[in-house]
Design a protein around this motif. Structure first.
Motif, PDB file in Angstrom:
ATOM      1  N   TYR A  63       0.696  -1.194  -0.108  1.00  0.00           N
ATOM      2  CA  TYR A  63       0.066  -0.008  -0.057  1.00  0.00           C
ATOM      3  C   TYR A  63       0.871   1.161   0.098  1.00  0.00           C
ATOM      4  N   ALA A  66      -2.368   7.364  -1.526  1.00  0.00           N
ATOM      5  CA  ALA A  66      -2.824   8.051  -2.694  1.00  0.00           C
ATOM      6  C   ALA A  66      -2.804   9.377  -2.355  1.00  0.00           C
ATOM      7  N   PRO A  67      -3.274  10.176  -1.372  1.00  0.00           N
ATOM      8  CA  PRO A  67      -3.545  11.575  -1.538  1.00  0.00           C
ATOM      9  C   PRO A  67      -2.294  12.396  -1.006  1.00  0.00           C
ATOM     10  N   ILE A  69       2.419  12.823  -1.435  1.00  0.00           N
ATOM     11  CA  ILE A  69       3.535  12.254  -2.163  1.00  0.00           C
ATOM     12  C   ILE A  69       4.277  11.535  -1.218  1.00  0.00           C
ATOM     13  N   ARG A  71       7.077   8.009  -0.685  1.00  0.00           N
ATOM     14  CA  ARG A  71       8.363   7.139  -0.994  1.00  0.00           C
ATOM     15  C   ARG A  71       8.113   5.831  -0.552  1.00  0.00           C
ATOM     16  N   TRP A 286       3.566  10.015 -12.639  1.00  0.00           N
ATOM     17  CA  TRP A 286       3.567   9.834 -11.143  1.00  0.00           C
ATOM     18  C   TRP A 286       4.387   9.332 -10.534  1.00  0.00           C
ATOM     19  N   ASP A 326       3.853  10.450  -6.923  1.00  0.00           N
ATOM     20  CA  ASP A 326       3.031  11.540  -6.661  1.00  0.00           C
ATOM     21  C   ASP A 326       1.860  11.172  -6.376  1.00  0.00           C
ATOM     22  N   ARG A 327       0.847  12.280  -5.706  1.00  0.00           N
ATOM     23  CA  ARG A 327      -0.553  12.015  -5.533  1.00  0.00           C
ATOM     24  C   ARG A 327      -1.271  11.643  -6.503  1.00  0.00           C
ATOM     25  N   ARG A 328      -2.442  10.634  -6.368  1.00  0.00           N
ATOM     26  CA  ARG A 328      -3.236  10.306  -7.381  1.00  0.00           C
ATOM     27  C   ARG A 328      -4.435   9.826  -6.939  1.00  0.00           C
ATOM     28  N   PRO A 329      -5.587   9.731  -7.754  1.00  0.00           N
ATOM     29  CA  PRO A 329      -6.596   8.891  -7.414  1.00  0.00           C
ATOM     30  C   PRO A 329      -6.351   7.842  -6.855  1.00  0.00           C
ATOM     31  N   ALA A 330      -7.045   7.369  -5.938  1.00  0.00           N
ATOM     32  CA  ALA A 330      -6.661   6.053  -5.239  1.00  0.00           C
ATOM     33  C   ALA A 330      -7.101   4.752  -6.169  1.00  0.00           C
ATOM     34  N   GLY A 331      -6.443   3.671  -6.145  1.00  0.00           N
ATOM     35  CA  GLY A 331      -6.435   2.589  -6.946  1.00  0.00           C
ATOM     36  C   GLY A 331      -5.237   1.832  -7.149  1.00  0.00           C
ATOM     37  N   THR A 332      -5.284   0.992  -7.674  1.00  0.00           N
ATOM     38  CA  THR A 332      -4.057  -0.217  -8.045  1.00  0.00           C
ATOM     39  C   THR A 332      -3.493   0.176  -9.279  1.00  0.00           C
ATOM     40  N   TYR A 333      -2.232   0.640  -9.197  1.00  0.00           N
ATOM     41  CA  TYR A 333      -1.396   1.010 -10.154  1.00  0.00           C
ATOM     42  C   TYR A 333      -0.059   0.240 -10.595  1.00  0.00           C
TER      43      TYR A 333
ATOM     44  N   ARG B  19     -10.640  -3.710  -4.515  1.00  0.00           N
ATOM     45  CA  ARG B  19      -9.322  -3.539  -4.736  1.00  0.00           C
ATOM     46  C   ARG B  19      -8.416  -4.805  -4.400  1.00  0.00           C
ATOM     47  N   GLY B  65      -0.507   3.714 -15.472  1.00  0.00           N
ATOM     48  CA  GLY B  65      -0.490   2.758 -14.797  1.00  0.00           C
ATOM     49  C   GLY B  65      -1.602   1.809 -14.169  1.00  0.00           C
ATOM     50  N   PHE B  66      -2.771   2.631 -14.157  1.00  0.00           N
ATOM     51  CA  PHE B  66      -3.887   2.339 -13.452  1.00  0.00           C
ATOM     52  C   PHE B  66      -4.501   0.923 -13.742  1.00  0.00           C
ATOM     53  N   LEU B  67      -4.802   0.099 -13.031  1.00  0.00           N
ATOM     54  CA  LEU B  67      -5.079  -1.257 -13.237  1.00  0.00           C
ATOM     55  C   LEU B  67      -6.701  -1.304 -13.812  1.00  0.00           C
ATOM     56  N   PRO B  73     -11.601   4.835  -9.736  1.00  0.00           N
ATOM     57  CA  PRO B  73     -11.558   5.638  -8.284  1.00  0.00           C
ATOM     58  C   PRO B  73     -12.604   6.527  -8.061  1.00  0.00           C
ATOM     59  N   MET B  78     -10.622  14.084  -8.637  1.00  0.00           N
ATOM     60  CA  MET B  78      -9.801  14.997  -8.010  1.00  0.00           C
ATOM     61  C   MET B  78      -8.396  15.290  -8.736  1.00  0.00           C
ATOM     62  N   PRO B  80      -5.022  15.128  -9.609  1.00  0.00           N
ATOM     63  CA  PRO B  80      -4.172  14.172  -9.173  1.00  0.00           C
ATOM     64  C   PRO B  80      -3.099  14.641  -8.418  1.00  0.00           C
ATOM     65  N   VAL B 333       5.997  13.539 -16.457  1.00  0.00           N
ATOM     66  CA  VAL B 333       5.746  13.015 -15.039  1.00  0.00           C
ATOM     67  C   VAL B 333       4.749  13.976 -14.313  1.00  0.00           C
TER      68      VAL B 333
END
Lengths: 458, 361
Positions: A63, A66-67, A69, A71, A286, A326-333, B19, B65-67, B73, B78, B80, B333
């Motif tokens: 995990y 998502a919201p 930045i 590492r 991202w 980077d921040r991104r919408p929640a989800g599997t990436y 998920r 890379g989103f599944l 989502p 939002m 990003p 990026v």
């Protein structure tokens, strides 16, 4: 096995070899494979042939937030199948031998024995060349298949000590021997074994010129194994040569160990299944790579490429990288597509293994604790231990650390390595500590430990 | 019913439950077999997150890379990310390093900006960003720090304007200051280097958004070239020689010409026809078409036949009028909307380029 210990002659520590180990065989491999679930069942179901090399991508934490930045680390595990999938790849090897004045007597006698050993081990398909250097360079034997072993040995016995150490020209001449037959030997494992006992004193002598040359040879497909003998050679240079070319590095303490090290290196070469290995990460948006531990990757836009040394059958190479998301919408990436590109020398064809590095980006912070991967955590400890060793060496060199302080640091690092399951590396650190206690050379051993850790050999 | 909706119906009520069905490390997503749409050859799908186009067979979006088989989502609307308030861009490979407001440490070990170059000290320097003003301080590094041509003494903070080349040891990077584009309103953006109001003083060859492929002299700064609803940034035509600015290629078709009405207007090059060329991108690649120019459009020295699409590949040399470009497929990026228009439109003067906060929903 017993007689090897006898040759090594360290009665107090039966497991401690007198040199840095090129690869740790067995042991940790099963630990890694087991913990990660082994072979992907999907693949065998689809009826694809067993791959020589497989790749696994392990997120440091499945995990990530998502919201914000964030590492995180990820581990790329490159595994070579342990099964013998065919005949071993033939080798095109050049022995580049220092016969400077300091090699006179016992060392040169053992070198001759070592060379004869190599002659005996080679099979009719293999190619051997021998180059010696002092002030000038001699090609003792040009690259060819060995037909008459006795004759070759006769040549070897004629080796005599000379004056200075022209390492650069010797190295270049050795690589040229390998290159001279490369067109006729596709699919061979190309390797120079470079043995020296001192600083370069003739020809090009500076670190950068030599390592740059090594880099060019690597681009041609030639790796160099650096064998440092005695206490006078430049361990930084030798380790640098091995690192740049993806070869191995050995510290040979005593002349009588030379034949054993040659034998061991030859055996390693004979189990190589993949060469010209690169891990290529294609990052998605991202996602960025902050660093790759112990490596200088090449960055090109979204693509990060990390060269790996040749891989022996049944061994593992790991690459530990730190990412920034980077921040991104929640989800599997998928944060990166992972490709391991290599030349399969068993089947003599270019090949690749592919994996996906995937994180779940969540808004639920409470998930983070459960997502931590212990294997990656462990690898991070090992990477830190390697950095600590480098720092300790630097401290010793600049005299900022006393022998006492260095020993304390080394003890700490040894504990970390033990806990991380790196018994063999911890053992090397122990040897370095003992060397320090007796006022001897710790750095020559530690150089090899750091190199192997950084090359991801587990 | 679209593919994505289908998945959403299949998915559980809560997105998090959905998920957990997905195996994160490697392997194919389990839902894949169940959706007949996805097994069909050909066709494309739009990513619910970044709107990029991906072939149907791909389980992950090729851009973000989103599944794709997972539920979109909930907070897809939002924004990003916010663009970094400032960035360092590596001059050799174009890597970008985010600078945050406040103090950023730079060095070889454990720093905010982490550069694993041997000529960089462990704790080499700090870069402080306050109200859009950047100051650089060398922390007593072995190989020194330079702002432009000025070599810094240790512990002497020095102001660095946007566009300055900073040198840490042997590592060089260009400093970019400014926030994301809030979306320019014009469909047609007139590009000429005369619109470059407030170009920073030391900045004579800044190219924003993409690393320069070489320090060609006289390369004009990149003006905002992105229309409001341009798709994701997929490639770059970098000026190698000539008067026209770089071209950011997006998934939206770009028309190029000297007359108004084109997406990109190059009024300063007499060799560009009123209606000169068109760049279109789909899932298979980026295509350049000569739309009836007088002086021709060239790819690697070959003149294009008018009206015939030519696929562009990495490293291709493209000649438009008097300008020679190099084609590099890249993907950003940064956010797709970032176009650095603010930097130029409002002037990248130190007072005006206040960092821009995240885009509101």
């Amino acid at each position: 096995m017993e007689d090897r210990t006898q040759i090594l002659g360290r009665t107090g520590m039966p497991n401690a070899p007198g040199m840095a180990q090129p690869t740790v065989i067995g042991g940790s491999r099963t630990q890694m494979g087991g913990a990660m679930g082994g072979v992907d069942p999907m693949r065998t179901q689809m009826g694809m042939p067993m791959q020589t090399v497989e790749v696994e991508c392990v997120p440091g934490n499945r995990y990530a937030m998502a919201p914000e930045i964030s590492r995180d680390h990820a581990l790329i595990v490159v595994k070579a199948s342990g099964q013998q999938l065919g005949r071993r790849a033939p080798i095109n090897v050049c022995l580049v031998i220092d016969r400077s004045g300091s090699m006179e007597g016992e060392p040169l006698e053992y070198v001759k024995r070592a060379c004869e050993y190599v002659v005996d081990m080679l099979e009719p398909n293999d190619i051997l060349s021998i180059v010696t250097f002092e002030e000038q360079v001699d090609v003792l034997m040009p690259a060819r298949r060995i037909v008459n072993k006795a004759l070759v040995k006769e040549h070897i016995r004629r080796m005599e000590a000379g004056n200075t150490t022209n390492l650069y020209d010797g190295l270049v001449a050795g690589c040229m021997q390998i290159q001279s037959v490369m067109a006729q030997t596709p699919g061979y494992v190309n390797r120079v074994l470079l043995l020296t006992d001192g600083e370069p004193t003739a020809g090009l002598k500076d670190f950068n010129s030599i390592v740059q040359q090594v880099g060019q040879q690597k681009a041609q497909g030639i790796s160099i194994t650096a064998l440092g003998f005695g206490s006078e050679y430049n361990e930084e240079l030798m380790a640098g040569i091995a690192r740049r070319s993806g070869g191995n590095y050995y510290y040979i303490q005593r002349p009588d160990l030379i034949p054993e090290v040659f034998r061991r290196e030859l055996e390693t070469l004979m189990t190589i299944v993949a060469r010209n290995v690169r891990v290529r990460l294609t990052l998605t948006r991202w996602s960025q790579v902050r660093q790759v531990y112990g490596q200088q990757p090449a960055f090109q836009g979204r693509v990060v490429e990390i060269p790996l040394p040749d891989i022996e059958r049944g061994t593992v190479r790991t690459v530990l990288a730190e990412f920034e998301f980077d921040r991104r919408p929640a989800g599997t990436y998928r944060v990166a597509k992972v490709e391991v590109l290599y030349d399969d020398v068993v089947n003599n064809r270019p090949s690749q293994a592919v994996g996906d590095l995937v994180f779940d980006f969540t808004t639920d912070r409470s998930l983070l604790a459960a997502g931590v991967n212990q294997i990656v955590r462990n690898e991070l400890d090992i990477a830190m231990a390697s950095k600590n060793l480098e720092r300790t060496m630097m401290g010793m060199r600049t005299q900022q650390l006393t022998a006492m302080g260095a020993m304390q640091e080394l003890n700490k690092t040894r504990t970390v390595l033990m806990q991380a399951g790196q018994a063999a590396k911890a053992q090397e650190v122990t040897m370095a500590i003992q060397a320090l206690q007796s006022g001897g050379e710790a750095e020559k051993t530690l150089m090899g430990t750091v190199l192997n850790l950084n090359q991801g050999k587990r | 019913m679209s593919n994505i909706e289908a998945t959403r119906v299949m998915g559980a009520v809560s997105p998090s439950a959905d998920r957990t069905m997905v195996v994160p490390a490697g392997g194919m997503p389990t839902q894949m077999g169940g959706d007949p749409m996805r097994t069909q050859m050909g066709g494309t799908t739009n990513c619910p997150v970044c709107k990029s186009v991906t072939p149907l067979m791909e389980p992950y979006c090729g851009d973000c890379g989103f599944l794709l088989t997972s539920a979109p989502p909930v907070e897809a609307d939002m924004a990003p990310q916010e663009a970094p308030p400032a960035e360092l861009i590596d001059l050799t490979d174009g890597r970008k390093f985010r600078l945050n407001n406040g103090v950023n440490t730079l060095g070889r070990q454990g720093t905010d900006v982490l550069i694993t170059d041997a000529t960089i000290s462990r704790n080499h320097a700090t870069i402080t960003l306050e109200n859009g003003v950047v100051t650089v301080e060398d922390l007593g590094s072995s190989n020194g720090t330079k702002v432009g041509d000025l070599r810094l003494s240790a512990n002497q903070p020095t102001t660095a304007p946007a566009g300055t080349v900073l040198k840490f040891g042997n590592w060089q990077a260009r400093l970019e200051i400014g926030g994301p584009d809030r979306g320019s309103s014009d469909k047609t953006v007139v590009v000429s280097d005369r619109t470059m109001v407030g170009t920073p003083p030391t900045d004579d060859k800044t190219i924003v958004g993409i690393p320069p492929l070489g320090d060609a002299p006289g390369v004009p700064p990149l003006p905002p070239t992105e229309a409001e609803d341009a798709g994701p940034f997929v490639a770059m035509l970098t000026n190698e020689q000539g008067p026209s600015p770089d071209i950011r290629v997006t998934t939206t078709t770009i028309t190029i010409g000297r007359r108004a009405g084109n997406t990109l207007v190059f009024p300063n090059d007499a060799y560009i026809s009123g209606k000169h060329a068109e760049i279109a991108t789909d899932a298979t690649g980026t295509y350049l078409t000569d739309t009836g120019s007088t002086n021709g459009t060239f790819v690697n020295g070959q003149r294009l036949v008018v009206g015939e699409r030519q696929l562009l590949l990495e490293g291709d040399e493209v000649q438009l009028g008097q300008t020679r470009y190099r084609f590099t497929p890249v993907a950003p990026v940064e956010t797709p909307t970032e176009a650095d228009a603010d930097v130029y439109a409002e002037g990248a003067g130190l007072e005006t380029s206040v960092p821009v906060e995240a885009q509101p929903e």
